[in-house]
Motif scaffolding. Structure first.
Motif, PDB file in Angstrom:
ATOM      1  N   UNK A 194       0.833  -1.192   0.000  1.00 11.97           N
ATOM      2  CA  UNK A 194       0.000   0.000   0.000  1.00 11.97           C
ATOM      3  C   UNK A 194       0.876   1.253   0.000  1.00 11.97           C
ATOM      4  N   UNK A 195       0.380   2.284  -0.671  1.00  5.15           N
ATOM      5  CA  UNK A 195       1.112   3.545  -0.758  1.00  5.15           C
ATOM      6  C   UNK A 195       0.985   4.393   0.508  1.00  5.15           C
ATOM      7  N   UNK A 196       0.060   4.061   1.389  1.00  2.00           N
ATOM      8  CA  UNK A 196      -0.208   4.923   2.543  1.00  2.00           C
ATOM      9  C   UNK A 196       1.007   5.164   3.427  1.00  2.00           C
ATOM     10  N   UNK A 197       1.786   4.123   3.799  1.00  2.00           N
ATOM     11  CA  UNK A 197       2.955   4.406   4.645  1.00  2.00           C
ATOM     12  C   UNK A 197       3.955   5.331   3.952  1.00  2.00           C
ATOM     13  N   UNK A 198       4.175   5.096   2.662  1.00  2.83           N
ATOM     14  CA  UNK A 198       5.128   5.963   1.959  1.00  2.83           C
ATOM     15  C   UNK A 198       4.624   7.393   1.882  1.00  2.83           C
ATOM     16  N   UNK A 199       3.344   7.573   1.589  1.00  2.00           N
ATOM     17  CA  UNK A 199       2.809   8.932   1.478  1.00  2.00           C
ATOM     18  C   UNK A 199       2.911   9.668   2.815  1.00  2.00           C
ATOM     19  N   UNK A 200       2.715   8.934   3.919  1.00  2.00           N
ATOM     20  CA  UNK A 200       2.890   9.560   5.230  1.00  2.00           C
ATOM     21  C   UNK A 200       4.343   9.996   5.416  1.00  2.00           C
ATOM     22  N   UNK A 201       5.283   9.116   5.031  1.00  2.00           N
ATOM     23  CA  UNK A 201       6.698   9.457   5.105  1.00  2.00           C
ATOM     24  C   UNK A 201       7.009  10.664   4.221  1.00  2.00           C
ATOM     25  N   UNK A 202       6.447  10.681   3.017  1.00  2.00           N
ATOM     26  CA  UNK A 202       6.708  11.749   2.054  1.00  2.00           C
ATOM     27  C   UNK A 202       6.209  13.099   2.576  1.00  2.00           C
ATOM     28  N   UNK A 203       5.025  13.103   3.178  1.00  2.20           N
ATOM     29  CA  UNK A 203       4.484  14.358   3.718  1.00  2.20           C
ATOM     30  C   UNK A 203       5.392  14.900   4.822  1.00  2.20           C
ATOM     31  N   UNK A 204       5.902  14.017   5.670  1.00  5.90           N
ATOM     32  CA  UNK A 204       6.834  14.456   6.705  1.00  5.90           C
ATOM     33  C   UNK A 204       8.082  15.076   6.110  1.00  5.90           C
ATOM     34  N   UNK A 205       8.562  14.502   5.002  1.00  5.41           N
ATOM     35  CA  UNK A 205       9.757  15.034   4.366  1.00  5.41           C
ATOM     36  C   UNK A 205       9.492  16.382   3.702  1.00  5.41           C
ATOM     37  N   UNK A 206       8.256  16.626   3.274  1.00 11.34           N
ATOM     38  CA  UNK A 206       7.911  17.935   2.714  1.00 11.34           C
ATOM     39  C   UNK A 206       8.209  19.034   3.733  1.00 11.34           C
ATOM     40  N   UNK A 207       7.773  18.823   4.974  1.00 10.38           N
ATOM     41  CA  UNK A 207       8.035  19.802   6.033  1.00 10.38           C
ATOM     42  C   UNK A 207       9.537  19.958   6.273  1.00 10.38           C
ATOM     43  N   UNK A 208      10.258  18.832   6.300  1.00  9.68           N
ATOM     44  CA  UNK A 208      11.688  18.879   6.560  1.00  9.68           C
ATOM     45  C   UNK A 208      12.424  19.642   5.467  1.00  9.68           C
ATOM     46  N   UNK A 209      12.080  19.375   4.209  1.00 11.04           N
ATOM     47  CA  UNK A 209      12.747  20.057   3.100  1.00 11.04           C
ATOM     48  C   UNK A 209      12.457  21.556   3.102  1.00 11.04           C
ATOM     49  N   UNK A 210      11.221  21.911   3.428  1.00 11.49           N
ATOM     50  CA  UNK A 210      10.872  23.332   3.489  1.00 11.49           C
ATOM     51  C   UNK A 210      11.705  24.035   4.564  1.00 11.49           C
ATOM     52  N   UNK A 211      11.793  23.426   5.739  1.00 13.26           N
ATOM     53  CA  UNK A 211      12.607  24.012   6.804  1.00 13.26           C
ATOM     54  C   UNK A 211      14.066  24.120   6.407  1.00 13.26           C
ATOM     55  N   UNK A 243      11.067  22.812  14.247  1.00 15.53           N
ATOM     56  CA  UNK A 243       9.678  22.334  14.241  1.00 15.53           C
ATOM     57  C   UNK A 243       9.448  21.393  13.057  1.00 15.53           C
ATOM     58  N   UNK A 244       9.910  21.796  11.866  1.00 17.24           N
ATOM     59  CA  UNK A 244       9.692  20.949  10.686  1.00 17.24           C
ATOM     60  C   UNK A 244      10.459  19.634  10.810  1.00 17.24           C
ATOM     61  N   UNK A 245      11.653  19.684  11.411  1.00 17.95           N
ATOM     62  CA  UNK A 245      12.412  18.451  11.632  1.00 17.95           C
ATOM     63  C   UNK A 245      11.680  17.525  12.595  1.00 17.95           C
ATOM     64  N   UNK A 246      11.070  18.097  13.619  1.00 18.27           N
ATOM     65  CA  UNK A 246      10.314  17.282  14.583  1.00 18.27           C
ATOM     66  C   UNK A 246       9.142  16.586  13.901  1.00 18.27           C
ATOM     67  N   UNK A 247       8.472  17.281  12.985  1.00 17.70           N
ATOM     68  CA  UNK A 247       7.371  16.664  12.237  1.00 17.70           C
ATOM     69  C   UNK A 247       7.886  15.490  11.416  1.00 17.70           C
ATOM     70  N   UNK A 248       9.024  15.682  10.719  1.00 15.46           N
ATOM     71  CA  UNK A 248       9.585  14.625   9.888  1.00 15.46           C
ATOM     72  C   UNK A 248      10.002  13.417  10.727  1.00 15.46           C
ATOM     73  N   UNK A 249      10.669  13.658  11.858  1.00 21.81           N
ATOM     74  CA  UNK A 249      11.128  12.564  12.710  1.00 21.81           C
ATOM     75  C   UNK A 249       9.947  11.790  13.274  1.00 21.81           C
ATOM     76  N   UNK A 250       8.923  12.498  13.720  1.00 25.10           N
ATOM     77  CA  UNK A 250       7.733  11.836  14.268  1.00 25.10           C
ATOM     78  C   UNK A 250       7.061  10.966  13.224  1.00 25.10           C
TER      79      UNK A 250
END
Length: 436
Positions: free
Chosen positions: A11-28, A180-187
Protein backbone atom coordinates in the motif's frame (compact mmCIF):
# COMPACT_ATOMS: atom_id res chain seq x y z
CA UNK A 1 0.83 -17.10 -0.82
CA UNK A 2 -1.76 -15.31 -2.93
CA UNK A 3 -1.09 -12.09 -4.80
CA UNK A 4 -3.66 -10.13 -2.81
CA UNK A 5 -1.73 -9.95 0.48
CA UNK A 6 1.34 -8.72 -1.42
CA UNK A 7 -0.73 -5.92 -2.90
CA UNK A 8 -1.97 -4.94 0.53
CA UNK A 9 1.53 -4.97 1.96
CA UNK A 10 2.60 -2.62 -0.85
CA UNK A 11 0.00 0.00 0.00
CA UNK A 12 1.11 3.54 -0.76
CA UNK A 13 -0.21 4.92 2.54
CA UNK A 14 2.95 4.41 4.64
CA UNK A 15 5.13 5.96 1.96
CA UNK A 16 2.81 8.93 1.48
CA UNK A 17 2.89 9.56 5.23
CA UNK A 18 6.70 9.46 5.11
CA UNK A 19 6.71 11.75 2.05
CA UNK A 20 4.48 14.36 3.72
CA UNK A 21 6.83 14.46 6.71
CA UNK A 22 9.76 15.03 4.37
CA UNK A 23 7.91 17.93 2.71
CA UNK A 24 8.04 19.80 6.03
CA UNK A 25 11.69 18.88 6.56
CA UNK A 26 12.75 20.06 3.10
CA UNK A 27 10.87 23.33 3.49
CA UNK A 28 12.61 24.01 6.80
CA UNK A 29 15.98 23.10 5.32
CA UNK A 30 15.58 25.48 2.38
CA UNK A 31 14.50 28.31 4.68
CA UNK A 32 17.60 27.78 6.81
CA UNK A 33 19.82 27.61 3.73
CA UNK A 34 18.40 30.88 2.41
CA UNK A 35 18.68 32.62 5.79
CA UNK A 36 22.29 31.57 6.41
CA UNK A 37 23.48 32.47 2.90
CA UNK A 38 21.76 35.85 3.19
CA UNK A 39 23.39 36.44 6.59
CA UNK A 40 26.83 35.63 5.14
CA UNK A 41 26.14 38.00 2.26
CA UNK A 42 25.14 40.84 4.57
CA UNK A 43 28.01 40.26 6.98
CA UNK A 44 30.83 39.97 4.45
CA UNK A 45 29.69 40.88 0.93
CA UNK A 46 32.42 38.46 -0.14
CA UNK A 47 32.11 36.12 -3.12
CA UNK A 48 34.90 34.02 -1.60
CA UNK A 49 32.92 33.50 1.60
CA UNK A 50 29.87 32.40 -0.41
CA UNK A 51 32.02 30.11 -2.54
CA UNK A 52 33.46 28.47 0.58
CA UNK A 53 29.93 28.02 1.93
CA UNK A 54 28.95 26.25 -1.31
CA UNK A 55 32.02 24.01 -1.19
CA UNK A 56 31.36 23.13 2.46
CA UNK A 57 27.88 22.03 1.43
CA UNK A 58 29.25 19.85 -1.40
CA UNK A 59 32.18 18.15 0.32
CA UNK A 60 30.27 15.55 2.39
CA UNK A 61 28.28 14.24 -0.57
CA UNK A 62 31.14 14.33 -3.09
CA UNK A 63 33.95 13.03 -0.88
CA UNK A 64 32.15 10.94 1.72
CA UNK A 65 29.16 9.76 -0.35
CA UNK A 66 30.75 6.55 -1.74
CA UNK A 67 31.87 5.58 1.77
CA UNK A 68 28.44 6.29 3.27
CA UNK A 69 26.64 3.96 0.84
CA UNK A 70 27.72 0.67 2.48
CA UNK A 71 26.61 1.99 5.87
CA UNK A 72 23.19 2.99 4.55
CA UNK A 73 22.76 -0.48 3.04
CA UNK A 74 23.88 -2.23 6.22
CA UNK A 75 22.17 -0.08 8.84
CA UNK A 76 18.48 0.07 9.62
CA UNK A 77 17.25 2.69 7.14
CA UNK A 78 14.43 3.91 9.35
CA UNK A 79 16.80 4.75 12.20
CA UNK A 80 19.39 6.12 9.78
CA UNK A 81 16.86 8.73 8.65
CA UNK A 82 15.82 9.50 12.23
CA UNK A 83 19.40 9.84 13.45
CA UNK A 84 20.43 12.02 10.50
CA UNK A 85 17.46 14.37 11.01
CA UNK A 86 18.07 14.50 14.76
CA UNK A 87 21.76 15.39 14.41
CA UNK A 88 20.94 18.13 11.89
CA UNK A 89 18.21 19.52 14.14
CA UNK A 90 20.49 19.57 17.21
CA UNK A 91 23.26 21.29 15.24
CA UNK A 92 20.78 23.91 14.04
CA UNK A 93 19.60 24.41 17.63
CA UNK A 94 23.19 25.07 18.75
CA UNK A 95 23.57 27.70 16.00
CA UNK A 96 20.25 29.31 16.97
CA UNK A 97 21.48 29.63 20.56
CA UNK A 98 24.73 31.20 19.34
CA UNK A 99 22.79 33.80 17.35
CA UNK A 100 20.49 34.41 20.33
CA UNK A 101 23.39 35.19 22.65
CA UNK A 102 25.21 37.19 19.95
CA UNK A 103 28.20 34.85 19.68
CA UNK A 104 27.71 33.43 16.18
CA UNK A 105 30.64 33.74 13.80
CA UNK A 106 31.21 32.84 10.14
CA UNK A 107 33.07 29.64 10.98
CA UNK A 108 30.10 28.52 13.11
CA UNK A 109 27.91 28.81 10.01
CA UNK A 110 30.43 26.81 7.98
CA UNK A 111 30.40 24.03 10.58
CA UNK A 112 26.59 23.90 10.64
CA UNK A 113 26.40 23.87 6.83
CA UNK A 114 28.83 20.95 6.85
CA UNK A 115 26.84 19.04 9.48
CA UNK A 116 23.59 19.64 7.58
CA UNK A 117 25.17 18.41 4.36
CA UNK A 118 26.58 15.38 6.18
CA UNK A 119 23.11 14.56 7.51
CA UNK A 120 21.68 14.77 4.00
CA UNK A 121 24.44 12.45 2.76
CA UNK A 122 23.04 9.75 5.05
CA UNK A 123 19.36 10.68 4.92
CA UNK A 124 18.79 11.06 1.17
CA UNK A 125 20.06 7.63 0.01
CA UNK A 126 18.26 5.96 2.93
CA UNK A 127 15.02 7.65 1.90
CA UNK A 128 15.48 6.92 -1.81
CA UNK A 129 16.47 3.29 -1.22
CA UNK A 130 13.49 2.76 1.09
CA UNK A 131 11.10 4.00 -1.58
CA UNK A 132 11.56 0.92 -3.78
CA UNK A 133 10.46 -1.34 -0.91
CA UNK A 134 7.47 0.83 0.05
CA UNK A 135 6.06 1.70 -3.39
CA UNK A 136 4.75 -0.77 -6.01
CA UNK A 137 6.97 -0.64 -9.09
CA UNK A 138 4.18 0.59 -11.34
CA UNK A 139 3.92 3.75 -9.19
CA UNK A 140 7.63 4.56 -8.90
CA UNK A 141 7.60 7.03 -11.80
CA UNK A 142 4.54 8.81 -10.41
CA UNK A 143 6.23 9.07 -7.02
CA UNK A 144 9.24 10.65 -8.67
CA UNK A 145 6.81 13.02 -10.37
CA UNK A 146 5.64 14.02 -6.89
CA UNK A 147 9.26 14.62 -5.89
CA UNK A 148 9.89 16.81 -8.94
CA UNK A 149 6.68 18.71 -8.22
CA UNK A 150 7.85 19.23 -4.64
CA UNK A 151 11.25 20.50 -5.80
CA UNK A 152 9.62 22.92 -8.21
CA UNK A 153 7.21 24.21 -5.60
CA UNK A 154 9.96 24.71 -3.04
CA UNK A 155 12.09 26.54 -5.61
CA UNK A 156 9.21 28.95 -6.16
CA UNK A 157 8.23 29.66 -2.56
CA UNK A 158 11.31 29.12 -0.39
CA UNK A 159 13.24 32.29 -1.32
CA UNK A 160 10.34 34.77 -1.00
CA UNK A 161 9.08 33.00 2.14
CA UNK A 162 12.57 33.09 3.62
CA UNK A 163 12.88 36.80 2.84
CA UNK A 164 9.50 37.47 4.46
CA UNK A 165 10.40 35.51 7.59
CA UNK A 166 13.68 37.41 7.94
CA UNK A 167 11.65 40.62 7.95
CA UNK A 168 9.38 39.29 10.70
CA UNK A 169 11.79 37.24 12.83
CA UNK A 170 15.41 37.34 13.95
CA UNK A 171 17.66 34.77 12.31
CA UNK A 172 17.43 32.45 15.30
CA UNK A 173 13.65 32.49 14.86
CA UNK A 174 13.98 31.18 11.31
CA UNK A 175 16.35 28.48 12.56
CA UNK A 176 13.79 27.43 15.18
CA UNK A 177 11.20 26.94 12.42
CA UNK A 178 13.51 24.27 11.03
CA UNK A 179 13.47 22.59 14.44
CA UNK A 180 9.68 22.33 14.24
CA UNK A 181 9.69 20.95 10.69
CA UNK A 182 12.41 18.45 11.63
CA UNK A 183 10.31 17.28 14.58
CA UNK A 184 7.37 16.66 12.24
CA UNK A 185 9.59 14.63 9.89
CA UNK A 186 11.13 12.56 12.71
CA UNK A 187 7.73 11.84 14.27
CA UNK A 188 6.37 10.69 10.92
CA UNK A 189 9.23 8.24 10.40
CA UNK A 190 8.77 6.90 13.93
CA UNK A 191 5.12 6.09 13.28
CA UNK A 192 5.54 4.05 10.09
CA UNK A 193 7.20 0.80 9.10
CA UNK A 194 10.20 1.03 6.81
CA UNK A 195 11.09 -2.42 5.38
CA UNK A 196 14.69 -3.58 5.23
CA UNK A 197 16.21 -5.51 2.31
CA UNK A 198 17.84 -8.89 2.80
CA UNK A 199 21.59 -8.35 3.07
CA UNK A 200 23.85 -10.27 0.76
CA UNK A 201 26.23 -12.77 2.27
CA UNK A 202 29.37 -10.94 3.26
CA UNK A 203 32.77 -11.42 4.72
CA UNK A 204 33.02 -12.78 8.19
CA UNK A 205 35.12 -11.14 10.85
CA UNK A 206 35.27 -7.62 12.16
CA UNK A 207 32.84 -4.84 11.37
CA UNK A 208 35.66 -3.02 9.57
CA UNK A 209 36.29 -6.04 7.37
CA UNK A 210 32.58 -6.31 6.62
CA UNK A 211 32.46 -2.61 5.72
CA UNK A 212 35.29 -2.87 3.19
CA UNK A 213 33.72 -5.99 1.73
CA UNK A 214 30.45 -4.10 1.22
CA UNK A 215 32.26 -1.12 -0.29
CA UNK A 216 34.10 -3.30 -2.82
CA UNK A 217 30.88 -5.14 -3.60
CA UNK A 218 29.18 -1.84 -4.43
CA UNK A 219 31.91 -0.83 -6.87
CA UNK A 220 31.90 -4.30 -8.47
CA UNK A 221 28.12 -4.15 -8.81
CA UNK A 222 28.25 -0.86 -10.73
CA UNK A 223 31.31 -1.70 -12.83
CA UNK A 224 29.85 -5.08 -13.77
CA UNK A 225 26.60 -3.66 -15.13
CA UNK A 226 27.27 -1.96 -18.46
CA UNK A 227 23.89 -0.24 -18.75
CA UNK A 228 24.16 1.20 -15.25
CA UNK A 229 27.70 2.37 -15.91
CA UNK A 230 26.59 4.11 -19.14
CA UNK A 231 23.73 5.81 -17.28
CA UNK A 232 26.09 7.10 -14.59
CA UNK A 233 28.53 8.31 -17.24
CA UNK A 234 25.78 10.20 -19.04
CA UNK A 235 24.60 11.78 -15.79
CA UNK A 236 28.08 13.03 -14.91
CA UNK A 237 28.69 14.37 -18.42
CA UNK A 238 25.36 16.22 -18.48
CA UNK A 239 26.06 17.70 -15.06
CA UNK A 240 29.48 18.78 -16.29
CA UNK A 241 28.04 20.88 -19.13
CA UNK A 242 24.71 22.00 -17.66
CA UNK A 243 25.59 22.92 -14.08
CA UNK A 244 27.65 25.94 -15.26
CA UNK A 245 24.70 27.02 -17.41
CA UNK A 246 22.60 27.59 -14.29
CA UNK A 247 25.38 29.70 -12.77
CA UNK A 248 25.65 31.71 -16.00
CA UNK A 249 21.99 32.76 -16.05
CA UNK A 250 22.70 36.08 -14.23
CA UNK A 251 25.44 36.86 -16.77
CA UNK A 252 23.12 36.00 -19.64
CA UNK A 253 20.54 38.40 -18.20
CA UNK A 254 22.95 41.31 -17.67
CA UNK A 255 25.33 40.90 -20.60
CA UNK A 256 23.01 39.71 -23.36
CA UNK A 257 19.54 40.92 -22.42
CA UNK A 258 20.78 44.00 -20.58
CA UNK A 259 18.29 43.10 -17.88
CA UNK A 260 17.78 43.84 -14.20
CA UNK A 261 17.09 41.82 -11.07
CA UNK A 262 13.45 41.69 -12.16
CA UNK A 263 14.41 39.91 -15.38
CA UNK A 264 16.52 37.42 -13.45
CA UNK A 265 13.65 36.81 -11.02
CA UNK A 266 11.28 36.16 -13.92
CA UNK A 267 13.63 33.55 -15.37
CA UNK A 268 14.20 31.82 -12.02
CA UNK A 269 10.45 31.75 -11.36
CA UNK A 270 9.84 30.27 -14.82
CA UNK A 271 12.36 27.52 -14.08
CA UNK A 272 10.63 26.64 -10.81
CA UNK A 273 7.19 26.68 -12.42
CA UNK A 274 8.49 24.42 -15.20
CA UNK A 275 9.82 21.89 -12.68
CA UNK A 276 6.47 21.99 -10.89
CA UNK A 277 4.45 21.50 -14.07
CA UNK A 278 6.77 18.70 -15.19
CA UNK A 279 6.28 16.94 -11.86
CA UNK A 280 2.50 17.23 -12.15
CA UNK A 281 2.63 15.89 -15.72
CA UNK A 282 4.87 12.99 -14.76
CA UNK A 283 2.73 12.16 -11.74
CA UNK A 284 -0.46 12.10 -13.82
CA UNK A 285 0.98 10.40 -16.92
CA UNK A 286 3.50 8.00 -15.41
CA UNK A 287 5.70 8.00 -18.52
CA UNK A 288 6.27 5.32 -21.14
CA UNK A 289 6.27 1.67 -20.15
CA UNK A 290 10.04 1.65 -20.67
CA UNK A 291 11.01 4.42 -18.26
CA UNK A 292 14.39 4.96 -19.89
CA UNK A 293 12.62 6.18 -23.03
CA UNK A 294 10.74 8.74 -20.95
CA UNK A 295 14.02 10.11 -19.58
CA UNK A 296 15.65 10.14 -23.01
CA UNK A 297 12.72 12.06 -24.48
CA UNK A 298 13.01 14.49 -21.58
CA UNK A 299 16.75 14.76 -22.22
CA UNK A 300 16.12 15.65 -25.87
CA UNK A 301 13.64 18.31 -24.75
CA UNK A 302 16.13 19.60 -22.17
CA UNK A 303 18.87 19.90 -24.78
CA UNK A 304 16.51 21.69 -27.15
CA UNK A 305 15.40 24.18 -24.47
CA UNK A 306 19.02 24.99 -23.44
CA UNK A 307 19.91 25.45 -27.12
CA UNK A 308 16.81 27.59 -27.60
CA UNK A 309 17.81 29.80 -24.66
CA UNK A 310 21.25 30.36 -26.18
CA UNK A 311 19.69 31.39 -29.51
CA UNK A 312 17.08 33.86 -28.19
CA UNK A 313 17.85 37.36 -29.56
CA UNK A 314 18.20 40.30 -27.22
CA UNK A 315 14.87 41.83 -28.30
CA UNK A 316 12.79 38.74 -27.41
CA UNK A 317 13.30 38.30 -23.66
CA UNK A 318 9.85 36.65 -23.16
CA UNK A 319 11.13 33.75 -25.27
CA UNK A 320 14.02 33.37 -22.82
CA UNK A 321 11.50 33.08 -19.99
CA UNK A 322 9.65 30.44 -22.02
CA UNK A 323 12.92 28.57 -22.61
CA UNK A 324 13.62 28.54 -18.87
CA UNK A 325 10.15 27.14 -18.21
CA UNK A 326 10.79 24.39 -20.77
CA UNK A 327 14.13 23.62 -19.12
CA UNK A 328 12.40 23.14 -15.78
CA UNK A 329 9.66 20.97 -17.27
CA UNK A 330 12.09 18.78 -19.19
CA UNK A 331 14.41 18.39 -16.21
CA UNK A 332 11.49 16.83 -14.30
CA UNK A 333 10.67 14.52 -17.20
CA UNK A 334 14.35 13.52 -17.38
CA UNK A 335 15.23 13.10 -13.72
CA UNK A 336 12.06 11.54 -12.32
CA UNK A 337 12.05 8.34 -14.41
CA UNK A 338 15.79 7.85 -13.94
CA UNK A 339 15.33 7.54 -10.19
CA UNK A 340 12.36 5.22 -10.76
CA UNK A 341 14.50 3.06 -13.08
CA UNK A 342 17.24 2.75 -10.48
CA UNK A 343 14.74 1.99 -7.71
CA UNK A 344 13.15 -0.73 -9.84
CA UNK A 345 16.31 -2.25 -11.34
CA UNK A 346 18.96 -2.06 -8.62
CA UNK A 347 18.92 -4.69 -5.89
CA UNK A 348 17.38 -3.12 -2.74
CA UNK A 349 20.38 -4.16 -0.64
CA UNK A 350 22.66 -2.31 -3.08
CA UNK A 351 20.67 0.88 -3.55
CA UNK A 352 22.39 2.92 -0.86
CA UNK A 353 25.76 2.29 -2.50
CA UNK A 354 24.53 2.88 -6.05
CA UNK A 355 22.67 6.10 -5.19
CA UNK A 356 25.62 7.57 -3.28
CA UNK A 357 28.06 6.67 -6.06
CA UNK A 358 25.82 8.27 -8.69
CA UNK A 359 25.20 11.36 -6.58
CA UNK A 360 28.88 11.79 -5.70
CA UNK A 361 30.02 11.44 -9.31
CA UNK A 362 27.39 13.87 -10.59
CA UNK A 363 27.96 16.49 -7.89
CA UNK A 364 31.73 16.30 -8.31
CA UNK A 365 31.19 17.61 -11.82
CA UNK A 366 29.73 20.89 -10.54
CA UNK A 367 32.97 22.53 -9.36
CA UNK A 368 34.89 20.93 -12.23
CA UNK A 369 32.37 22.23 -14.75
CA UNK A 370 32.56 25.72 -13.31
CA UNK A 371 36.37 25.64 -13.31
CA UNK A 372 36.39 24.75 -17.02
CA UNK A 373 33.37 26.75 -18.18
CA UNK A 374 34.21 30.02 -16.41
CA UNK A 375 37.42 30.89 -18.25
CA UNK A 376 36.11 29.35 -21.48
CA UNK A 377 32.91 31.40 -21.38
CA UNK A 378 34.97 34.55 -20.86
CA UNK A 379 36.65 33.81 -24.20
CA UNK A 380 33.81 32.41 -26.33
CA UNK A 381 30.89 34.17 -24.63
CA UNK A 382 28.17 32.95 -22.27
CA UNK A 383 25.65 32.32 -25.05
CA UNK A 384 28.10 30.00 -26.81
CA UNK A 385 28.33 27.86 -23.69
CA UNK A 386 24.53 27.42 -23.76
CA UNK A 387 24.78 26.34 -27.39
CA UNK A 388 27.51 23.81 -26.57
CA UNK A 389 25.62 22.45 -23.57
CA UNK A 390 22.34 22.23 -25.49
CA UNK A 391 23.88 20.43 -28.48
CA UNK A 392 25.74 17.92 -26.29
CA UNK A 393 22.63 17.21 -24.20
CA UNK A 394 20.55 16.82 -27.36
CA UNK A 395 23.12 14.42 -28.81
CA UNK A 396 23.13 12.30 -25.64
CA UNK A 397 19.33 12.12 -25.61
CA UNK A 398 19.19 10.99 -29.23
CA UNK A 399 22.22 8.70 -29.10
CA UNK A 400 21.10 7.02 -25.90
CA UNK A 401 18.13 5.48 -27.69
CA UNK A 402 20.53 3.43 -29.83
CA UNK A 403 22.45 1.90 -26.92
CA UNK A 404 20.84 -1.49 -26.11
CA UNK A 405 22.54 -1.80 -22.72
CA UNK A 406 20.93 1.49 -21.68
CA UNK A 407 17.41 1.08 -23.07
CA UNK A 408 17.22 -2.49 -21.71
CA UNK A 409 18.45 -1.49 -18.25
CA UNK A 410 15.28 -2.61 -16.47
CA UNK A 411 14.96 -5.75 -18.57
CA UNK A 412 18.49 -6.76 -17.58
CA UNK A 413 17.73 -6.39 -13.88
CA UNK A 414 17.32 -10.16 -13.36
CA UNK A 415 20.96 -10.67 -14.30
CA UNK A 416 22.05 -8.32 -11.53
CA UNK A 417 19.28 -8.43 -8.93
CA UNK A 418 20.18 -10.56 -5.96
CA UNK A 419 17.87 -13.37 -4.91
CA UNK A 420 15.58 -11.83 -2.37
CA UNK A 421 12.43 -12.94 -0.58
CA UNK A 422 9.11 -11.76 -1.98
CA UNK A 423 7.95 -8.28 -1.00
CA UNK A 424 5.34 -9.69 1.35
CA UNK A 425 8.01 -11.64 3.20
CA UNK A 426 10.22 -8.60 3.52
CA UNK A 427 7.38 -6.57 4.95
CA UNK A 428 6.32 -9.34 7.31
CA UNK A 429 9.88 -9.84 8.57
CA UNK A 430 10.08 -6.15 9.37
CA UNK A 431 6.60 -5.72 10.81
CA UNK A 432 7.65 -6.76 14.28
CA UNK A 433 10.98 -4.95 14.39
CA UNK A 434 9.94 -1.75 12.60
CA UNK A 435 6.61 -1.03 14.24
CA UNK A 436 6.52 1.40 17.12
Amino acid sequence: MSAQPVKQQQSLKPFLALWVGQVFSLLGSQLVQFALIWWLTQQTGSATVLAVASIVGLVPQVVLGPFVGPLVDRWNRKWTMILADTVVALATLVLAILFWVGQADIWHVYVILFVRALGSTFHNPAMTASTSLMVPQEHLTRVQGLNQMLNGGLNIISAPLGALLLQLLPLQGVLMIDMVTAAVAITTVLLIRVPQPRHEAGATGSAVGQYWHDLRAGFRYVLGWRGLLILMGMATLINLVLSPSTSFIPLLVTEHFQGTAWHLGAMEAALGIGVLVGGVLLGAWGGFKNRIYTSLVGLIGLGFSVLFLGLVPVSLFPLAVLAMGLMGLMSSITNGPIMAVLQAAVAPSMQGRVFTLLSSAAMAMMPLGLAVAGPLADVIGVRTWFLIGGLLTLALGIGGQFIPALVNLEKDRDDHLEREPPMAQITQMESSSQSV
